[in-house]
Scaffold this active site. Structure first.
Site, PDB file in Angstrom:
ATOM      1  N   TYR A  17     -54.537 -45.698  46.572  1.00  0.00           N
ATOM      2  CA  TYR A  17     -54.535 -46.040  48.011  1.00  0.00           C
ATOM      3  C   TYR A  17     -54.856 -44.784  48.818  1.00  0.00           C
ATOM      4  CZ  TYR A  17     -53.137 -47.547  52.654  1.00  0.00           C
ATOM      5  OH  TYR A  17     -53.129 -47.821  54.015  1.00  0.00           O
ATOM      6  N   SER A  50     -55.327 -43.710  57.646  1.00  0.00           N
ATOM      7  CA  SER A  50     -53.875 -43.707  57.382  1.00  0.00           C
ATOM      8  C   SER A  50     -53.427 -42.265  57.205  1.00  0.00           C
ATOM      9  CB  SER A  50     -53.594 -44.471  56.079  1.00  0.00           C
ATOM     10  OG  SER A  50     -52.253 -44.290  55.664  1.00  0.00           O
TER      11      SER A  50
HETATM   12  P1  NDP Z   1     -51.702 -56.525  57.095  1.00  0.00           P
HETATM   13  O1  NDP Z   1     -51.483 -56.846  55.662  1.00  0.00           O
HETATM   14  O2  NDP Z   1     -50.800 -57.123  58.100  1.00  0.00           O
HETATM   15  O3  NDP Z   1     -53.209 -56.880  57.510  1.00  0.00           O
HETATM   16  C1  NDP Z   1     -54.286 -56.639  56.648  1.00  0.00           C
HETATM   17  C2  NDP Z   1     -55.503 -57.385  57.173  1.00  0.00           C
HETATM   18  O4  NDP Z   1     -56.620 -57.077  56.327  1.00  0.00           O
HETATM   19  C3  NDP Z   1     -55.323 -58.885  57.170  1.00  0.00           C
HETATM   20  O5  NDP Z   1     -55.799 -59.424  58.376  1.00  0.00           O
HETATM   21  C4  NDP Z   1     -56.168 -59.346  55.998  1.00  0.00           C
HETATM   22  O6  NDP Z   1     -56.737 -60.610  56.298  1.00  0.00           O
HETATM   23  C5  NDP Z   1     -57.265 -58.284  55.967  1.00  0.00           C
HETATM   24  N1  NDP Z   1     -57.828 -58.179  54.627  1.00  0.00           N
HETATM   25  C6  NDP Z   1     -57.218 -57.729  53.505  1.00  0.00           C
HETATM   26  N2  NDP Z   1     -58.016 -57.851  52.444  1.00  0.00           N
HETATM   27  C7  NDP Z   1     -59.184 -58.385  52.899  1.00  0.00           C
HETATM   28  C8  NDP Z   1     -60.392 -58.779  52.287  1.00  0.00           C
HETATM   29  N3  NDP Z   1     -60.582 -58.643  50.960  1.00  0.00           N
HETATM   30  N4  NDP Z   1     -61.394 -59.306  53.055  1.00  0.00           N
HETATM   31  C9  NDP Z   1     -61.197 -59.457  54.375  1.00  0.00           C
HETATM   32  N5  NDP Z   1     -60.079 -59.112  55.024  1.00  0.00           N
HETATM   33  C10 NDP Z   1     -59.074 -58.597  54.296  1.00  0.00           C
HETATM   34  O7  NDP Z   1     -51.658 -54.943  57.183  1.00  0.00           O
HETATM   35  P2  NDP Z   1     -51.883 -53.900  58.389  1.00  0.00           P
HETATM   36  O8  NDP Z   1     -52.146 -54.595  59.665  1.00  0.00           O
HETATM   37  O9  NDP Z   1     -50.781 -52.942  58.320  1.00  0.00           O
HETATM   38  O10 NDP Z   1     -53.183 -53.171  57.857  1.00  0.00           O
HETATM   39  C11 NDP Z   1     -54.347 -52.992  58.620  1.00  0.00           C
HETATM   40  C12 NDP Z   1     -54.968 -51.651  58.280  1.00  0.00           C
HETATM   41  O11 NDP Z   1     -54.062 -50.615  58.645  1.00  0.00           O
HETATM   42  C13 NDP Z   1     -55.262 -51.444  56.791  1.00  0.00           C
HETATM   43  O12 NDP Z   1     -56.522 -50.810  56.661  1.00  0.00           O
HETATM   44  C14 NDP Z   1     -54.137 -50.523  56.331  1.00  0.00           C
HETATM   45  O13 NDP Z   1     -54.522 -49.754  55.224  1.00  0.00           O
HETATM   46  C15 NDP Z   1     -53.955 -49.695  57.579  1.00  0.00           C
HETATM   47  N6  NDP Z   1     -52.678 -48.992  57.696  1.00  0.00           N
HETATM   48  C16 NDP Z   1     -51.492 -49.676  57.706  1.00  0.00           C
HETATM   49  C17 NDP Z   1     -50.294 -48.979  57.827  1.00  0.00           C
HETATM   50  C18 NDP Z   1     -48.949 -49.641  57.780  1.00  0.00           C
HETATM   51  O14 NDP Z   1     -47.941 -48.941  57.585  1.00  0.00           O
HETATM   52  N7  NDP Z   1     -48.861 -50.948  57.961  1.00  0.00           N
HETATM   53  C19 NDP Z   1     -50.288 -47.518  58.011  1.00  0.00           C
HETATM   54  C20 NDP Z   1     -51.588 -46.905  57.959  1.00  0.00           C
HETATM   55  C21 NDP Z   1     -52.726 -47.629  57.843  1.00  0.00           C
HETATM   56  P3  NDP Z   1     -56.871 -61.835  55.263  1.00  0.00           P
HETATM   57  O15 NDP Z   1     -55.733 -61.719  54.283  1.00  0.00           O
HETATM   58  O16 NDP Z   1     -56.828 -63.046  56.126  1.00  0.00           O
HETATM   59  O17 NDP Z   1     -58.208 -61.636  54.643  1.00  0.00           O
HETATM   60  C1  8X3 Z   2     -49.889 -47.044  55.210  1.00  0.00           C
HETATM   61  C2  8X3 Z   2     -48.835 -46.007  55.371  1.00  0.00           C
HETATM   62  O1  8X3 Z   2     -47.417 -44.311  54.118  1.00  0.00           O
HETATM   63  O2  8X3 Z   2     -47.554 -46.553  53.198  1.00  0.00           O
HETATM   64  O3  8X3 Z   2     -51.164 -46.483  55.124  1.00  0.00           O
HETATM   65  O4  8X3 Z   2     -49.412 -45.056  53.038  1.00  0.00           O
HETATM   66  S1  8X3 Z   2     -48.288 -45.460  53.864  1.00  0.00           S
END
Ligand code: NDP
Ligand code: 8X3
Length: 251
Positions: A150, A137
């Site tokens: 985070y 991220s």
């Molecule tokens: P979502 O919340 O849409 O997806 C998160 C996913 O992670 C879900 O499929 C969830 O599945 C899974 N997950 C969460 N906790 C667990 C757990 N304990 N065990 C197994 N699976 C888990 O968020 P994003 O798609 O945005 O996030 C995906 C990645 O991208 C993350 O690592 C996030 O930090 C990163 N990210 C996101 C950004 C954003 O702005 N959205 C920016 C930068 C990075 P389930 O609940 O079914 O287990």
């Molecule tokens: C997700 C983007 O800016 O909320 O990693 O940290 S931010």
């Protein structure tokens, strides 16, 4: 046919990546906790490529290792690992942070990634090839107000991406990292514990990235020739300059 294992495939970036990979003929091992969503994905994407689902919580080391050990023979040769499962929990100053939120972020985003990676890395080394893409991220490049733990968890992913690349150098296994800025997914809904109004407001007043934008980048990275490794990419919406500079038309 190549095989990819994607963690966090039930929503957002992981789901969009699964959909694109299926379109590109990559067979899938899809992981997450929400079994119903995995079943739905299996029935839709399963029309394009073979799909195997694993329901487990990456915080649970035993369950994670058992799930990976249970992968059927025809899916066992994993070419691509997308370490995507993760979330932010809370957005509070350090002095008011919740221990439970801190545990969740460090256990899922850091330790969960390690539990999934280790057994898969061993198999990749044995066959002399593989590609790991860690979803970091912008929070892993900069700290921002109230992002504290985070940001620490994603700085750890940044360090682990570099460290994996060093340790796996010469094994044929490539390691890459994708570091997105603001992407509209369920991320903020999780961060704000179901407060959808607060979550929606994060993405108002500008065009955030979509999960599909990130999936496109991931597919580009994993489809380069063997000698090319795109090691680390920061991807932002046009309206975002860094972790704290975002131009919104409405506040
Ligand atoms: P979502 O919340 O849409 O997806 C998160 C996913 O992670 C879900 O499929 C969830 O599945 C899974 N997950 C969460 N906790 C667990 C757990 N304990 N065990 C197994 N699976 C888990 O968020 P994003 O798609 O945005 O996030 C995906 C990645 O991208 C993350 O690592 C996030 O930090 C990163 N990210 C996101 C950004 C954003 O702005 N959205 C920016 C930068 C990075 P389930 O609940 O079914 O287990
Ligand atoms: C997700 C983007 O800016 O909320 O990693 O940290 S931010």
């Amino acid at each position: 046919m190549k095989t990819a294992l994607i963690t966090g495939a039930t929503s957002g970036i992981g789901k969009a990546t699964a959909e694109l990979f299926a379109k590109q003929g990559i067979q899938l091992v899809l992981c997450g906790r929400r079994a119903g969503r995995l079943t739905t994905l299996q029935s839709t994407l399963g029309q394009q490529v073979p799909v195997h689902c694993l329901t487990f919580d990456v915080r649970d080391r035993t369950a994670t290792l058992q799930a990976i050990a249970s992968i059927p023979e025809t899916f066992q040769s994993i070419d691509i690992l997308i370490n995507n499962a993760g979330n932010a929990h809370g957005l509070d100053p350090i002095q008011r942070g919740s221990f439970d939120d801190w545990d969740a972020m460090l256990d899922i985003n850091v330790k969960g990634l390690l539990y999934v990676s280790q057994p898969i890395i061993q198999r990749m080394i044995e066959k002399g090839s593989g590609h790991i893409v860690n979803i970091g991220s912008i929070a892993g490049k900069e700290a921002y107000p109230n992002g504290n733990v985070y940001c620490a968890s994603k700085h750890a992913v940044d360090a682990l991406s570099q460290a994996m690349r060093i340790d796996l150098n010469g094994t044929g296994v490539k390691v890459s990292q994708v570091c997105p800025g603001m992407v509209e997914t369920e991320f903020s809904e999780v961060r704000f514990k179901g407060d959808t109004q607060r979550a929606d407001s994060v993405y108002k007043g500008y065009d955030p990235l979509t999960a599909e934008d990130i999936a496109d980048l991931i597919y580009f990275m994993v489809s380069r020739p063997k000698h090319v490794n795109i090691a680390d990419v920061l991807i932002l919406p046009e309206a975002q300059a860094n972790a704290t500079t975002l131009s919104k038309t409405t506040p």
